[in-house]
Design a protein around this motif. Structure first.
Motif, PDB file in Angstrom:
ATOM      1  N   GLU A   1      21.158  24.787  20.035  1.00 36.75           N
ATOM      2  CA  GLU A   1      21.569  25.286  21.349  1.00 36.75           C
ATOM      3  C   GLU A   1      23.039  25.676  21.359  1.00 36.75           C
ATOM      4  O   GLU A   1      23.434  26.641  22.009  1.00 36.75           O
ATOM      5  CB  GLU A   1      21.295  24.230  22.417  1.00 36.75           C
ATOM      6  N   SER A   2      23.885  24.916  20.649  1.00 32.59           N
ATOM      7  CA  SER A   2      25.310  25.244  20.600  1.00 32.59           C
ATOM      8  C   SER A   2      25.554  26.582  19.904  1.00 32.59           C
ATOM      9  O   SER A   2      26.540  27.271  20.179  1.00 32.59           O
ATOM     10  CB  SER A   2      26.083  24.131  19.889  1.00 32.59           C
ATOM     11  N   GLN A   3      24.672  26.946  18.997  1.00 29.67           N
ATOM     12  CA  GLN A   3      24.791  28.205  18.269  1.00 29.67           C
ATOM     13  C   GLN A   3      24.033  29.344  18.932  1.00 29.67           C
ATOM     14  O   GLN A   3      24.132  30.494  18.500  1.00 29.67           O
ATOM     15  CB  GLN A   3      24.282  28.016  16.828  1.00 29.67           C
TER      16      GLN A   3
ATOM     17  N   LEU B   1      40.890  13.980  26.743  1.00 27.44           N
ATOM     18  CA  LEU B   1      40.075  12.772  26.823  1.00 27.44           C
ATOM     19  C   LEU B   1      38.928  12.943  27.814  1.00 27.44           C
ATOM     20  O   LEU B   1      37.801  12.502  27.564  1.00 27.44           O
ATOM     21  CB  LEU B   1      40.937  11.576  27.218  1.00 27.44           C
ATOM     22  N   ILE B   2      39.228  13.590  28.936  1.00 28.60           N
ATOM     23  CA  ILE B   2      38.181  13.839  29.929  1.00 28.60           C
ATOM     24  C   ILE B   2      37.103  14.756  29.347  1.00 28.60           C
ATOM     25  O   ILE B   2      35.898  14.516  29.504  1.00 28.60           O
ATOM     26  CB  ILE B   2      38.778  14.442  31.202  1.00 28.60           C
ATOM     27  N   ALA B   3      37.552  15.822  28.641  1.00 31.13           N
ATOM     28  CA  ALA B   3      36.589  16.735  28.015  1.00 31.13           C
ATOM     29  C   ALA B   3      35.768  16.004  26.972  1.00 31.13           C
ATOM     30  O   ALA B   3      34.556  16.243  26.833  1.00 31.13           O
ATOM     31  CB  ALA B   3      37.334  17.912  27.375  1.00 31.13           C
ATOM     32  N   TRP B   4      36.393  15.100  26.234  1.00 33.17           N
ATOM     33  CA  TRP B   4      35.694  14.327  25.208  1.00 33.17           C
ATOM     34  C   TRP B   4      34.571  13.501  25.824  1.00 33.17           C
ATOM     35  O   TRP B   4      33.481  13.385  25.263  1.00 33.17           O
ATOM     36  CB  TRP B   4      36.699  13.429  24.504  1.00 33.17           C
ATOM     37  N   MET B   5      34.842  12.922  26.987  1.00 33.99           N
ATOM     38  CA  MET B   5      33.853  12.075  27.626  1.00 33.99           C
ATOM     39  C   MET B   5      32.765  12.875  28.336  1.00 33.99           C
ATOM     40  O   MET B   5      31.610  12.451  28.389  1.00 33.99           O
ATOM     41  CB  MET B   5      34.536  11.139  28.633  1.00 33.99           C
ATOM     42  N   ILE B   6      33.115  14.043  28.873  1.00 32.18           N
ATOM     43  CA  ILE B   6      32.161  14.806  29.672  1.00 32.18           C
ATOM     44  C   ILE B   6      31.264  15.688  28.800  1.00 32.18           C
ATOM     45  O   ILE B   6      30.057  15.797  29.049  1.00 32.18           O
ATOM     46  CB  ILE B   6      32.905  15.668  30.717  1.00 32.18           C
ATOM     47  N   ILE B   7      31.836  16.324  27.782  1.00 32.02           N
ATOM     48  CA  ILE B   7      31.058  17.235  26.935  1.00 32.02           C
ATOM     49  C   ILE B   7      30.219  16.423  25.955  1.00 32.02           C
ATOM     50  O   ILE B   7      30.766  15.645  25.175  1.00 32.02           O
ATOM     51  CB  ILE B   7      31.987  18.192  26.168  1.00 32.02           C
ATOM     52  N   PRO B   8      28.914  16.555  25.965  1.00 28.20           N
ATOM     53  CA  PRO B   8      28.060  15.767  25.047  1.00 28.20           C
ATOM     54  C   PRO B   8      28.221  16.254  23.614  1.00 28.20           C
ATOM     55  O   PRO B   8      28.552  17.414  23.373  1.00 28.20           O
ATOM     56  CB  PRO B   8      26.642  16.025  25.573  1.00 28.20           C
ATOM     57  N   PRO B   9      27.963  15.376  22.634  1.00 27.03           N
ATOM     58  CA  PRO B   9      28.085  15.779  21.233  1.00 27.03           C
ATOM     59  C   PRO B   9      26.839  16.497  20.741  1.00 27.03           C
ATOM     60  O   PRO B   9      25.740  16.252  21.219  1.00 27.03           O
ATOM     61  CB  PRO B   9      28.266  14.438  20.508  1.00 27.03           C
ATOM     62  N   ALA B  10      27.032  17.381  19.776  1.00 28.38           N
ATOM     63  CA  ALA B  10      25.901  18.025  19.109  1.00 28.38           C
ATOM     64  C   ALA B  10      25.424  17.096  18.000  1.00 28.38           C
ATOM     65  O   ALA B  10      25.656  17.341  16.818  1.00 28.38           O
ATOM     66  CB  ALA B  10      26.311  19.381  18.553  1.00 28.38           C
ATOM     67  N   ASN B  11      24.765  16.007  18.407  1.00 27.55           N
ATOM     68  CA  ASN B  11      24.406  14.938  17.472  1.00 27.55           C
ATOM     69  C   ASN B  11      22.940  14.957  17.072  1.00 27.55           C
ATOM     70  O   ASN B  11      22.438  14.003  16.501  1.00 27.55           O
ATOM     71  CB  ASN B  11      24.762  13.582  18.068  1.00 27.55           C
ATOM     72  N   ASN B  12      22.225  16.031  17.406  1.00 29.63           N
ATOM     73  CA  ASN B  12      20.858  16.172  16.921  1.00 29.63           C
ATOM     74  C   ASN B  12      20.561  17.659  16.731  1.00 29.63           C
ATOM     75  O   ASN B  12      21.280  18.522  17.249  1.00 29.63           O
ATOM     76  CB  ASN B  12      19.861  15.514  17.883  1.00 29.63           C
ATOM     77  N   PRO B  13      19.538  17.964  15.948  1.00 31.34           N
ATOM     78  CA  PRO B  13      19.271  19.368  15.616  1.00 31.34           C
ATOM     79  C   PRO B  13      19.065  20.274  16.827  1.00 31.34           C
ATOM     80  O   PRO B  13      19.474  21.428  16.809  1.00 31.34           O
ATOM     81  CB  PRO B  13      17.990  19.277  14.767  1.00 31.34           C
ATOM     82  N   ARG B  14      18.411  19.749  17.860  1.00 27.74           N
ATOM     83  CA  ARG B  14      18.183  20.577  19.050  1.00 27.74           C
ATOM     84  C   ARG B  14      19.512  21.037  19.645  1.00 27.74           C
ATOM     85  O   ARG B  14      19.705  22.217  19.946  1.00 27.74           O
ATOM     86  CB  ARG B  14      17.381  19.794  20.083  1.00 27.74           C
ATOM     87  N   ARG B  15      20.451  20.114  19.799  1.00 26.37           N
ATOM     88  CA  ARG B  15      21.744  20.459  20.380  1.00 26.37           C
ATOM     89  C   ARG B  15      22.545  21.383  19.470  1.00 26.37           C
ATOM     90  O   ARG B  15      23.271  22.253  19.953  1.00 26.37           O
ATOM     91  CB  ARG B  15      22.535  19.182  20.673  1.00 26.37           C
TER      92      ARG B  15
ATOM     93  N   ARG C   1      24.777  26.614  24.757  1.00 25.72           N
ATOM     94  CA  ARG C   1      25.287  25.481  25.512  1.00 25.72           C
ATOM     95  C   ARG C   1      26.525  24.921  24.824  1.00 25.72           C
ATOM     96  O   ARG C   1      26.687  25.056  23.608  1.00 25.72           O
ATOM     97  CB  ARG C   1      24.227  24.381  25.644  1.00 25.72           C
ATOM     98  N   LEU C   2      27.381  24.294  25.625  1.00 22.91           N
ATOM     99  CA  LEU C   2      28.617  23.725  25.097  1.00 22.91           C
ATOM    100  C   LEU C   2      28.398  22.278  24.696  1.00 22.91           C
ATOM    101  O   LEU C   2      28.020  21.443  25.507  1.00 22.91           O
ATOM    102  CB  LEU C   2      29.729  23.817  26.145  1.00 22.91           C
ATOM    103  N   TYR C   3      28.630  21.998  23.414  1.00 20.46           N
ATOM    104  CA  TYR C   3      28.592  20.634  22.882  1.00 20.46           C
ATOM    105  C   TYR C   3      29.818  20.425  22.002  1.00 20.46           C
ATOM    106  O   TYR C   3      30.400  21.388  21.490  1.00 20.46           O
ATOM    107  CB  TYR C   3      27.333  20.398  22.036  1.00 20.46           C
ATOM    108  N   ARG C   4      30.176  19.163  21.805  1.00 17.04           N
ATOM    109  CA  ARG C   4      31.229  18.855  20.831  1.00 17.04           C
ATOM    110  C   ARG C   4      30.665  19.009  19.423  1.00 17.04           C
ATOM    111  O   ARG C   4      29.581  18.515  19.127  1.00 17.04           O
ATOM    112  CB  ARG C   4      31.758  17.439  21.042  1.00 17.04           C
TER     113      ARG C   4
ATOM    114  N   VAL D   1      36.072  18.408  20.263  1.00 17.41           N
ATOM    115  CA  VAL D   1      36.101  19.247  21.465  1.00 17.41           C
ATOM    116  C   VAL D   1      36.405  20.696  21.105  1.00 17.41           C
ATOM    117  O   VAL D   1      35.705  21.623  21.526  1.00 17.41           O
ATOM    118  CB  VAL D   1      37.128  18.717  22.484  1.00 17.41           C
ATOM    119  N   PHE D   2      37.469  20.896  20.313  1.00 21.62           N
ATOM    120  CA  PHE D   2      37.833  22.266  19.949  1.00 21.62           C
ATOM    121  C   PHE D   2      36.826  22.878  18.981  1.00 21.62           C
ATOM    122  O   PHE D   2      36.602  24.089  18.995  1.00 21.62           O
ATOM    123  CB  PHE D   2      39.241  22.290  19.349  1.00 21.62           C
ATOM    124  N   GLY D   3      36.203  22.044  18.142  1.00 22.26           N
ATOM    125  CA  GLY D   3      35.141  22.551  17.285  1.00 22.26           C
ATOM    126  C   GLY D   3      33.986  23.080  18.114  1.00 22.26           C
ATOM    127  O   GLY D   3      33.423  24.134  17.819  1.00 22.26           O
ATOM    128  N   GLY D   4      33.640  22.345  19.182  1.00 20.76           N
ATOM    129  CA  GLY D   4      32.573  22.793  20.072  1.00 20.76           C
ATOM    130  C   GLY D   4      32.948  24.045  20.848  1.00 20.76           C
ATOM    131  O   GLY D   4      32.135  24.958  20.997  1.00 20.76           O
TER     132      GLY D   4
END
Length: 350
Positions: A183-185, A166-180, A117-120, A130-133
């Motif tokens: 999933e990002s990996q 800015l739009i991508a920053w707001m729409i793409i959720p952050p990988a701010n917990n272990p589950r995300r 899944r795509l996360y920041r 954004v680019f890190g994600g």
């Protein structure tokens, strides 16, 4: 004056405020409920060990006792149980293995990787991650992507791609917990992996103070992004209301023409219907205008809903809803084009 009393955490004694103790106790209780079984107990023990280390760093920095704010900071760093993995939703159990299970069965018990899944990426960011994600999701180099973005910004007068970021920053959720993060990996979301990610991704308590300048810039962009999403949401609401109003007007015109033979409303359009003798003409014209109005309702609702899901944590539309809406929108556009062409042909030659 707050009460403080000694508490033993992983073999170390800390003096902790009463309200801080209640918060910590509730947190640990939720963790134990989330991580069940022998393996879960080991993970909770490891988490308690990490909490003890964080508290020890706080005491070493000069604090006399652990406060409510300290516990809250630890919880934010470690992650809340619901954020750690949404334990009741989608967790893949670890491979079924016991001493009675032979090696062959153990080898065949393989946990499949989760869908990527795509996360920041908050651990590989300059501003918003954004680019890190994107680099994590696509397997590309983030620095190369940033250089290409900078070159494209210069070539396109900067603001269009800044707006897109800015739009991508707001729409793409952050990988701010272990589950995300897992999933990002594309890694399996198992209890063991989540526990290991909790322990490996916890920074020192108070680490954010060293990045105050970066935090200020990030907060400024976040505020700007929220303002932008609010503006997009207002545009979506306005477009929906205006389109609905026009649809209602042309629906009344259709009823007046088809049901009562009154073409006053439909004659408000640019089409000259005075010389048309066919009763089909005003009906086709009003139907074409209704279809044209409908073309703006679905996109308007989509804009408003997307902005609301970002700003107010609404539940995002499911993939099925998006696909069905896209199909309806395509059919409406096709019908509008056909009706408009037919209406223009009728008014020109009748």
């Amino acid at each position: 004056m707050k009460k403080t009393f000694p508490v033993n955490i992983n073999g170390k004694v800390f003096y902790i405020d009463e309200d801080a103790y209640e918060l910590l106790s509730n947190y640990l209780t939720q963790l134990r409920a989330a991580f069940c079984g022998t393996e879960g107990d080991e993970i909770v023990t490891d988490i308690e060990s990490r909490i003890s280390e964080l508290f020890d760093e706080r005491i070493s920095a000069g604090a006399n006792a652990i406060t409510f704010a300290d516990v809250n900071s630890v919880i934010e760093i470690m992650g809340k149980p619901a954020d750690i993995g949404d334990m009741n939703d989608g967790i893949t159990p670890p491979p079924p293995y016991s001493r009675d299970t032979d090696e062959t069965n153990a080898e065949n018990s393989v946990v499949k990787p989760s869908r990527k899944r795509l996360y920041r990426n908050l651990n590989n960011k300059v501003i918003g991650g954004v680019f890190g994600g994107l680099s994590t999701y696509l397997g590309w180099d983030a620095n190369i992507m940033r250089l290409l973005y900078a070159a494209l910004c210069i070539a396109t007068y900067v603001w269009p791609l800044v707006l897109l970021y800015l739009i991508a920053w707001m729409i793409i959720p952050p990988a701010n917990n272990p589950r995300r993060i897992l999933e990002s990996q594309g890694n399996p979301v198992t209890i063991d992996n989540i526990g290991q990610e909790v322990l490996s991704s916890t920074p020192p308590l108070g680490h954010e103070a060293d990045n105050s300048s970066v935090t200020f810039v990030e907060n400024a962009f976040r505020v700007l992004g929220k303002f932008l999403m609010g503006l997009i949401g207002l545009i979506g609401v306005a477009a929906t209301l205006v389109a609905t109003g026009f649809f209602a007007f042309f629906l009344v015109a259709f009823i007046a023409s088809y049901g009562f033979g009154n073409d006053i409303l439909i004659n408000a359009l640019d089409w000259d219907l005075d010389h048309c003798t066919s009763t089909l003409v005003p009906i086709v014209c009003s139907s074409a205008c209704m279809a044209f109005s409908l073309c703006f309702i679905i996109p308007g609702v989509a804009l408003a809903w997307t902005a609301g899901s970002v700003l107010f944590n609404y539940r995002k539309a499911s993939k099925t809803t998006v696909i069905v809406a896209a199909i309806f929108e395509t059919l409406i556009i096709v019908a509008t084009v056909i009706l408009m062409i037919y209406a223009t042909h009728l008014t020109r030659f009748l």
